[in-house]
Design an enzyme around this catalytic site. Sequence first.
Site, short mmCIF file in Angstrom:
data_model
loop_
_atom_site.label_atom_id
_atom_site.label_comp_id
_atom_site.label_asym_id
_atom_site.label_seq_id
_atom_site.Cartn_x
_atom_site.Cartn_y
_atom_site.Cartn_z
N CYS A 112 -17.90 15.62 6.76
CA CYS A 112 -17.42 14.28 6.42
C CYS A 112 -18.04 13.81 5.09
CB CYS A 112 -17.72 13.33 7.58
SG CYS A 112 -16.72 11.84 7.56
N HIS B 203 -15.63 16.37 12.81
CA HIS B 203 -17.03 16.32 13.23
C HIS B 203 -17.33 17.27 14.39
CE1 HIS B 203 -18.54 12.82 10.93
NE2 HIS B 203 -17.27 12.42 10.96
N GLU C 112 -20.19 18.26 15.32
CA GLU C 112 -21.43 17.84 16.00
C GLU C 112 -21.18 16.75 17.03
OE1 GLU C 112 -20.42 16.70 13.20
OE2 GLU C 112 -21.17 14.67 12.79
#
Lengths: 216, 84
Positions: free
Chosen positions: A85, A192, A194
Amino acid sequence: MKAAVIQFPGSNCDMDMMHALQDFGVDATLVSHNATDLSDYDAIFLPGGFSFGDYLRSGAIARFSPIMDAVKQADEAGKTIVGICNGFQILTEAGLLPGQLMQNEHPGFLCDEVKLNITNADTEFSRAYPTNEITLPVAHGEGRYYADQATIADLEKNQQIVFKYRTNVNGSSDDIAGITNQKGNVLGMMPHPERAIEAILGNTDGRKLFESILDN
Amino acid sequence: MYFGRVYVSYKQSVLDPQGEVIKSGLTHMGFNKIESVKQGKYFEIKFAAADMEQAKQELVKMIEALLINANTETYRYDLKELED
């Protein structure tokens, strides 16, 4: 693996990234953007957020943080570098990845889960995926990947495009959601991974990305 | 002291979603003859330099190093010497 998670003023996915790395048993450390040495680390993670308030252009100011010289040295040494990002935005502004991330085609901040195709399953970031279709969260206002046609052609030719949106959610050139550099050691992506590592949160499609990195 | 004014705009080929939204807003207000709107950035920079030639070089360096991203943006500028 020893990993550094770089903390810029305005980073806000730094602790999520720490949590994810530690979940995989990685020896992860938060490193200030003012630090100048990354020689102790095997892998460098630039997390999401709004570094320096996205002033001027997203990533444009963070590129001049003292740590970025060390990130460039890590690249020259062939170390693994991952920008998620805002981290992707910083890597393009710093010239470590081609192109630029721009405002979404349709106005507004996009916060959703999106379906992605893995368009190169033979990278150090995608090898562990058993399937080419995954779903990951996105959260960005400036996620429209832009590069001129010659650059896109090069990316395609060199198989640097790792992830593409199955439905182009932000107007990115060539549906691009994530790319590597030509050497293949630097990854930038808007989604994302994570945030998608725990079943209790509803999505574990990010796990294989970390497993791929750890397999190297 | 020198005074530079820098105008940054997107290259013709690059979509400007903000410009499109502003165009739509203006059209809704009744300005219905608008062909296009592009939003850009404007900078005023005061700085010291030995002479006009050096000031020009400095300003262009600043613009190309930080103010624009050459992937998508172009610029023009004007520059004048300020009276003390």
